[in-house]
Motif scaffolding. Structure first.
Motif, PDB file in Angstrom:
ATOM      1  N   ARG A 107      35.299  18.491 -46.599  1.00 42.74           N
ATOM      2  CA  ARG A 107      34.496  18.476 -47.847  1.00 42.74           C
ATOM      3  C   ARG A 107      33.173  17.763 -47.852  1.00 42.74           C
ATOM      4  O   ARG A 107      32.049  17.994 -48.617  1.00 42.74           O
ATOM      5  CB  ARG A 107      35.537  17.728 -49.023  1.00 42.74           C
ATOM      6  N   CYS A 108      32.958  17.077 -46.899  1.00 36.95           N
ATOM      7  CA  CYS A 108      31.598  16.262 -46.471  1.00 36.95           C
ATOM      8  C   CYS A 108      30.888  17.208 -45.498  1.00 36.95           C
ATOM      9  O   CYS A 108      29.760  17.047 -45.272  1.00 36.95           O
ATOM     10  CB  CYS A 108      31.823  15.023 -46.051  1.00 36.95           C
ATOM     11  N   HIS A 109      31.465  18.434 -45.033  1.00 37.10           N
ATOM     12  CA  HIS A 109      30.509  19.430 -44.044  1.00 37.10           C
ATOM     13  C   HIS A 109      30.125  18.843 -42.936  1.00 37.10           C
ATOM     14  O   HIS A 109      28.934  18.752 -42.452  1.00 37.10           O
ATOM     15  CB  HIS A 109      29.589  20.111 -44.863  1.00 37.10           C
ATOM     16  N   ARG A 110      31.057  17.820 -42.263  1.00 37.04           N
ATOM     17  CA  ARG A 110      30.420  17.165 -41.046  1.00 37.04           C
ATOM     18  C   ARG A 110      30.797  18.225 -39.933  1.00 37.04           C
ATOM     19  O   ARG A 110      31.933  18.599 -39.681  1.00 37.04           O
ATOM     20  CB  ARG A 110      31.392  15.917 -40.894  1.00 37.04           C
ATOM     21  N   THR A 111      29.729  18.501 -39.119  1.00 36.76           N
ATOM     22  CA  THR A 111      29.745  19.247 -38.133  1.00 36.76           C
ATOM     23  C   THR A 111      29.729  19.095 -36.754  1.00 36.76           C
ATOM     24  O   THR A 111      29.357  17.863 -36.473  1.00 36.76           O
ATOM     25  CB  THR A 111      28.808  20.651 -38.238  1.00 36.76           C
ATOM     26  N   SER A 112      30.176  19.803 -35.918  1.00 35.23           N
ATOM     27  CA  SER A 112      30.105  19.353 -34.235  1.00 35.23           C
ATOM     28  C   SER A 112      28.781  19.426 -33.745  1.00 35.23           C
ATOM     29  O   SER A 112      28.301  19.019 -32.504  1.00 35.23           O
ATOM     30  CB  SER A 112      31.172  20.195 -33.439  1.00 35.23           C
ATOM     31  N   ASN A 113      27.733  19.872 -34.619  1.00 35.61           N
ATOM     32  CA  ASN A 113      26.527  19.969 -33.808  1.00 35.61           C
ATOM     33  C   ASN A 113      25.457  18.938 -34.676  1.00 35.61           C
ATOM     34  O   ASN A 113      24.232  19.017 -34.442  1.00 35.61           O
ATOM     35  CB  ASN A 113      25.879  21.524 -34.034  1.00 35.61           C
ATOM     36  N   ALA A 114      25.942  18.312 -35.477  1.00 36.79           N
ATOM     37  CA  ALA A 114      25.083  17.151 -36.280  1.00 36.79           C
ATOM     38  C   ALA A 114      24.274  16.265 -35.103  1.00 36.79           C
ATOM     39  O   ALA A 114      24.771  16.043 -34.175  1.00 36.79           O
ATOM     40  CB  ALA A 114      25.788  16.256 -37.270  1.00 36.79           C
ATOM     41  N   TYR A 115      23.137  15.875 -35.651  1.00 38.91           N
ATOM     42  CA  TYR A 115      22.202  15.088 -34.510  1.00 38.91           C
ATOM     43  C   TYR A 115      22.933  13.962 -34.236  1.00 38.91           C
ATOM     44  O   TYR A 115      22.970  13.141 -33.054  1.00 38.91           O
ATOM     45  CB  TYR A 115      21.090  14.520 -35.039  1.00 38.91           C
ATOM     46  N   TYR A 116      24.086  13.354 -34.896  1.00 35.86           N
ATOM     47  CA  TYR A 116      24.706  12.192 -34.584  1.00 35.86           C
ATOM     48  C   TYR A 116      25.455  12.170 -33.103  1.00 35.86           C
ATOM     49  O   TYR A 116      25.532  11.398 -32.241  1.00 35.86           O
ATOM     50  CB  TYR A 116      26.186  11.849 -35.683  1.00 35.86           C
ATOM     51  N   HIS A 117      26.041  13.497 -32.771  1.00 35.90           N
ATOM     52  CA  HIS A 117      26.712  13.731 -31.677  1.00 35.90           C
ATOM     53  C   HIS A 117      25.659  13.565 -30.397  1.00 35.90           C
ATOM     54  O   HIS A 117      26.131  12.833 -29.277  1.00 35.90           O
ATOM     55  CB  HIS A 117      27.503  14.937 -31.424  1.00 35.90           C
ATOM     56  N   ASP A 118      24.501  14.018 -30.476  1.00 37.22           N
ATOM     57  CA  ASP A 118      23.650  13.545 -29.489  1.00 37.22           C
ATOM     58  C   ASP A 118      23.103  12.434 -29.259  1.00 37.22           C
ATOM     59  O   ASP A 118      22.952  11.549 -28.230  1.00 37.22           O
ATOM     60  CB  ASP A 118      22.364  14.772 -29.609  1.00 37.22           C
ATOM     61  N   VAL A 119      22.990  11.601 -30.505  1.00 39.42           N
ATOM     62  CA  VAL A 119      22.469  10.269 -30.442  1.00 39.42           C
ATOM     63  C   VAL A 119      23.784   9.430 -29.786  1.00 39.42           C
ATOM     64  O   VAL A 119      23.639   8.343 -28.889  1.00 39.42           O
ATOM     65  CB  VAL A 119      22.418   9.730 -31.814  1.00 39.42           C
ATOM     66  N   ALA A 120      24.929   9.795 -30.092  1.00 37.39           N
ATOM     67  CA  ALA A 120      26.129   8.866 -29.552  1.00 37.39           C
ATOM     68  C   ALA A 120      26.231   9.267 -28.092  1.00 37.39           C
ATOM     69  O   ALA A 120      26.616   8.023 -27.476  1.00 37.39           O
ATOM     70  CB  ALA A 120      27.514   9.648 -30.375  1.00 37.39           C
ATOM     71  N   LYS A 121      25.988  10.368 -27.607  1.00 38.70           N
ATOM     72  CA  LYS A 121      25.878  10.611 -26.082  1.00 38.70           C
ATOM     73  C   LYS A 121      25.126  10.037 -25.288  1.00 38.70           C
ATOM     74  O   LYS A 121      25.008   9.758 -24.263  1.00 38.70           O
ATOM     75  CB  LYS A 121      26.032  12.222 -25.777  1.00 38.70           C
ATOM     76  N   ALA A 122      23.636   9.860 -25.891  1.00 42.86           N
ATOM     77  CA  ALA A 122      22.498   9.423 -25.105  1.00 42.86           C
ATOM     78  C   ALA A 122      22.630   7.837 -24.958  1.00 42.86           C
ATOM     79  O   ALA A 122      21.865   7.397 -23.861  1.00 42.86           O
ATOM     80  CB  ALA A 122      21.322   9.603 -26.291  1.00 42.86           C
ATOM     81  N   PHE A 123      23.635   7.114 -25.521  1.00 44.95           N
ATOM     82  CA  PHE A 123      23.561   5.753 -25.378  1.00 44.95           C
ATOM     83  C   PHE A 123      25.039   5.089 -25.038  1.00 44.95           C
ATOM     84  O   PHE A 123      25.900   5.959 -25.558  1.00 44.95           O
ATOM     85  CB  PHE A 123      23.064   4.771 -26.303  1.00 44.95           C
ATOM     86  N   ARG A 124      25.310   4.068 -24.529  1.00 46.03           N
ATOM     87  CA  ARG A 124      26.631   3.809 -24.517  1.00 46.03           C
ATOM     88  C   ARG A 124      26.596   2.446 -25.438  1.00 46.03           C
ATOM     89  O   ARG A 124      26.118   1.393 -25.298  1.00 46.03           O
ATOM     90  CB  ARG A 124      26.962   3.042 -22.982  1.00 46.03           C
ATOM     91  N   PHE A 125      27.472   2.608 -26.401  1.00 49.88           N
ATOM     92  CA  PHE A 125      27.545   1.764 -27.499  1.00 49.88           C
ATOM     93  C   PHE A 125      28.735   0.835 -27.303  1.00 49.88           C
ATOM     94  O   PHE A 125      29.911   1.344 -27.210  1.00 49.88           O
ATOM     95  CB  PHE A 125      27.562   2.255 -28.996  1.00 49.88           C
TER      96      PHE A 125
END
Length: 352
Positions: A107-125
């Motif tokens: 229902r929140c329409h979270r998708t696998s291509n949202a910018y979040y995924h690229d940001v999460a992959k760019a750094f080690r948190f």
């Protein structure tokens, strides 16, 4: 026979009455001042020395040793957890490519291509990452929850080191405004006649947005909070997107997006100035996405923004209309990654 003299008598015989009195006075003075020297609290109260320093964890100048080294902006952002909050421009609505992306239970329409995924992959948190943006969210929804989910605000805490968020578009009713610009008679002013309603809703957002930002920084005092503006939707070319929005209305809508971005930018700047003045360890930063889709607006040959998509069965616009495409989210992610590495442009009060 005379017994041995007592100790006081011997002292008095040696010092005399006057000498004994002086000696007793010196003893009394030493006893009186011993607590002042022995106990730091008394010494602090009387002499103003040796006082312990009061430290408030959120809004106080940090105590650092001479050897302390300031964290880089990237180190400050990645030392804890990354949490992505916001509305449909953060959830990834419009960038669906997989079966899961189209799941009606999402229902929140979270998708696998949202910018979040690229940001999460760019750094080690160090504290991991979490994705809680929700399509349709307003500032009130971030505080109170939406679509049966808990409040997004509750997803951040003292271990959060980075927050990304887009918010405000639903507060000013941009979906409704766009619908009013599409569903109108040609050459009518129904689109731009909505200006008064937009102005009123922006005035309300100017009041509520600072409170939301403050609540996020209160819950995550060490976090860098990166707030995104909204990209320009239209190329201002006649009927480029085939959606009944002429050039004049495209320009007007783009101008309202620019107004919204400036409102968000100002609220962000003021919030960061408050943190900087208090020597707090966090920051609030603005990502200007207005020109992120330049040359790739809705209706262009290589669009980063979806144009109008109509559900013929229901004769209604599909939710993905006027939302970023997969390429659009890649462009937004690049802006976030750049900002995370660059930092707020001022010292962060975090050290190692």
């Amino acid at each position: 026979m005379t017994g041995p003299r007592s100790w006081p008598r011997r002292v008095r015989d040696r010092l005399g009455d006057r000498g004994l009195a002086i000696a007793l006075l010196l003893v009394l003075v030493a006893v009186a001042f011993t607590p002042l020297v022995a106990f730091p609290a008394v010494r602090c109260e009387v002499f103003g020395k040796g006082c312990p320093r009061t430290i408030h964890t959120l809004h106080a100048e940090p105590v650092t040793s001479p050897q302390a080294v300031p964290l880089t902006p990237e180190e400050a952002a990645t030392r804890g957890a990354y949490v992505a909050l916001g509305d449909s421009y953060s959830s990834g609505l419009g960038a669906e490519t997989s079966v899961a992306d189209h799941n009606p239970l999402n229902r929140c329409h979270r998708t696998s291509n949202a910018y979040y995924h690229d940001v999460a992959k760019a750094f080690r948190f160090a504290g991991g990452t979490a994705f809680w943006a929700c399509s349709g969210a307003t500032t009130a929804d971030v505080l109170d929850g939406k679509s049966g989910e808990p409040a997004q605000l509750g997803r951040v805490n003292g271990d959060t080191s980075l927050v990304t968020i887009s918010i405000g578009g639903n507060d000013v009713g941009f979906s409704r405004v766009l619908a009013g610009c599409v569903v109108k008679l040609p050459w009518s002013r129904a689109c731009q006649d909505q200006g008064g309603d937009i102005a009123a809703r922006m005035a309300e957002l100017r009041r509520t947005l600072p409170g939301l930002i403050d609540k996020i920084t209160d819950r995550a005092p060490r976090a860098r909070v990166v707030v995104m503006g909204y990209p320009r939707m239209f190329s201002e070319v006649d009927n480029a997107s085939g959606d009944n929005i002429d050039v004049a209305d495209q320009r007007w809508l783009n101008a309202r997006a620019r107004d919204l971005n400036e409102l968000i930018r100002q609220a962000v700047r003021e919030a960061d100035e408050r943190l900087a003045a208090a020597r707090a360890p966090g920051s609030v930063e603005f990502v200007d996405a207005y020109s992120a889709f330049a040359g790739h607006e809705a209706g262009s040959l290589d669009p980063y923004m979806n144009g109008l998509a109509v559900n013929l069965a229901g004769l209604s616009a599909e939710p993905r209309s006027f939302h970023p495409t997969v390429k659009g989210h890649r462009a937004l992610a690049a802006l976030f990654v750049e900002q995370i590495r660059k930092g707020p442009g001022r010292p962060l009060n975090q050290f190692r």
